[in-house]
Enzyme design. Structure first.
Site, PDB file in Angstrom:
ATOM      1  N   SER A  12      63.659  -3.501 102.516  1.00 15.42           N
ATOM      2  CA  SER A  12      63.135  -4.728 103.107  1.00 15.42           C
ATOM      3  C   SER A  12      64.241  -5.626 103.634  1.00 15.42           C
ATOM      4  O   SER A  12      64.176  -6.122 104.767  1.00 15.42           O
ATOM      5  CB  SER A  12      62.282  -5.487 102.079  1.00 15.42           C
ATOM      6  N   TRP A  13      65.306  -5.844 102.851  1.00 13.51           N
ATOM      7  CA  TRP A  13      66.359  -6.756 103.255  1.00 13.51           C
ATOM      8  C   TRP A  13      67.266  -6.129 104.309  1.00 13.51           C
ATOM      9  O   TRP A  13      67.651  -6.774 105.282  1.00 13.51           O
ATOM     10  CB  TRP A  13      67.135  -7.210 102.036  1.00 13.51           C
ATOM     11  N   LYS A 196      70.830 -13.560  88.883  1.00  8.38           N
ATOM     12  CA  LYS A 196      69.579 -14.316  89.040  1.00  8.38           C
ATOM     13  C   LYS A 196      68.357 -13.410  88.918  1.00  8.38           C
ATOM     14  O   LYS A 196      67.254 -13.883  88.620  1.00  8.38           O
ATOM     15  CB  LYS A 196      69.579 -15.087  90.354  1.00  8.38           C
ATOM     16  N   SER A 259      59.163 -11.887  95.395  1.00 15.23           N
ATOM     17  CA  SER A 259      60.272 -11.306  94.636  1.00 15.23           C
ATOM     18  C   SER A 259      59.785 -10.126  93.811  1.00 15.23           C
ATOM     19  O   SER A 259      58.899 -10.268  92.968  1.00 15.23           O
ATOM     20  CB  SER A 259      60.870 -12.370  93.705  1.00 15.23           C
ATOM     21  N   ARG A 260      60.377  -8.963  94.027  1.00 15.90           N
ATOM     22  CA  ARG A 260      59.934  -7.783  93.267  1.00 15.90           C
ATOM     23  C   ARG A 260      60.280  -7.923  91.788  1.00 15.90           C
ATOM     24  O   ARG A 260      59.574  -7.404  90.928  1.00 15.90           O
ATOM     25  CB  ARG A 260      60.540  -6.513  93.865  1.00 15.90           C
ATOM     26  N   VAL A 284      63.103  -0.360  93.938  1.00 14.86           N
ATOM     27  CA  VAL A 284      64.096  -0.632  92.902  1.00 14.86           C
ATOM     28  C   VAL A 284      63.945  -2.056  92.391  1.00 14.86           C
ATOM     29  O   VAL A 284      63.829  -3.007  93.173  1.00 14.86           O
ATOM     30  CB  VAL A 284      65.520  -0.418  93.448  1.00 14.86           C
TER      31      VAL A 284
END
Length: 338
Positions: A12-13, A196, A259-260, A284
């Site tokens: 995705s990123w 984080k 957020s996964r 992941v």
């Protein structure tokens, strides 16, 4: 000036950053090991597993051949899960050796290598020969790919010991919805981006249990305090954690359902087994591996990290979530600062 940019990693990123660079006028090629994903990106201009409903620029081209993607590139963006970064960097080193090429290198992976506790820039430095890698930059900050896809105003930072390199990538990525700052504290930026994810897991777990804003605020505040303690013990600048890679990244990953790590924690809070959660996600979950690394780092350094210890105990089946929370709340009283 138009640059040729290779992006290694089509999650995705990675695919969203590739699209930003393409929209900014650069010639971008993206590498994926998955031929079906490459075909989808090239023909449908979508990446549905990672970014549902988003249509990528038709000028963005994908390939399974890393050498073809990297050949002629002025810049390489390495953005794969942290636990495979060493393997992909090894392949990249072979490609750069064959091409005798020295592109500017930046990574965007938020994690730590298990067992070695190394940051991704350290892994890359160990893996890619120095003659092909003059400096390494990292792009990080509060930036869910889904929000960038909606063109939400997004701020990130590029960190490097080489300020000229950081400024170079700042200019490549900047546009009217994606603003980039520079930072020379690569240790703090990388550790903030990795650690984080532990707090995001914990925040999702609290939400899954039905806890509200008070619990969320407590977790985010004390979580930021402990991850900054650990990072400072490794040489980070404490002020970094007041910025985008500290409080900024904690806010977005600990509050966003995109957020996964948050979504994984939410399922844990609902009582689902870890194996079930991993299977349900299909992507992941960096916070799981990072929590193990951070726990071991804290043991080695003597840095107190009660929230990380609690998450570690839950993930390893040593405590239930309810017991872990009770232990955190009934710890001996102490001063908040000092």
């Amino acid at each position: 000036m138009t640059e040729k940019i290779a992006v290694l990693g089509a999650g995705s990123w990675g695919s969203m950053l590739a699209n930003i660079l393409t929209e900014n006028g650069h010639e971008v090629r993206i590498w994926s090991y998955n031929p079906d994903q490459v075909q989808e990106l090239n023909e449908q201009h979508t990446n549905e597993k990672y970014l549902k409903g988003f249509r990528f620029s038709e000028r963005l081209r994908a390939d399974t051949d890393m050498k073809a993607v990297v050949q002629g590139a002025d810049d390489v963006l390495l953005i794969v899960p942290s636990q495979v970064t060493r393997a992909v960097a090894t392949d990249l080193n072979q490609v750069l050796t064959e091409l005798n090429s020295k592109p500017a290198l930046i990574h965007g992976s938020k994690g730590l290598e298990q067992h070695t506790f190394k940051r991704m820039s350290e892994v890359i430095e160990e893996t890619i020969a120095s003659q092909y890698c003059a400096s390494i930059s990292v792009i990080s900050g509060p930036s869910q790919a889904e929000g960038v896809a909606r063109k939400d105003p997004t701020l990130v930072t590029v960190a490097s010991e080489d300020l000229q390199a950081a400024r170079h990538f700042q200019q490549l990525f900047m546009n009217n919805y994606f603003r980039v700052y520079t930072n020379h504290d690569i240790i703090g930026v990388e550790l903030g981006g990795a650690l984080k994810n532990i707090i995001a897991l914990a925040a999702g777990t609290l939400a899954g249990l039905g806890y509200g804003d008070n619990a969320k605020a407590a977790l985010m505040t004390r979580g930021l305090a402990e991850i900054s303690r650990l990072a400072v013990s490794y040489g980070a600048n404490p002020l970094t954690f007041l910025g985008l890679s500290g409080v900024g990244d904690v806010i977005v990953t600990a509050t966003s359902q995109d957020s996964r790590n948050w979504r994984a924690g939410y399922q844990l809070g609902q009582g689902k087994a870890l194996e079930t959660v991993i299977n349900n996600m299909g992507m992941v979950i960096e916070g799981i591996a990072t929590s193990q690394a951070a726990y071991e780092m804290a043991q080695l350094t003597g840095v107190e990290m009660p929230i990380t210890e609690a998450i570690h105990a839950v993930l390893n089946g040593e405590e239930t979530v309810a017991v872990a929370i009770q232990k955190l709340m009934t710890r001996e009283g102490r001063a908040e600062i000092g």
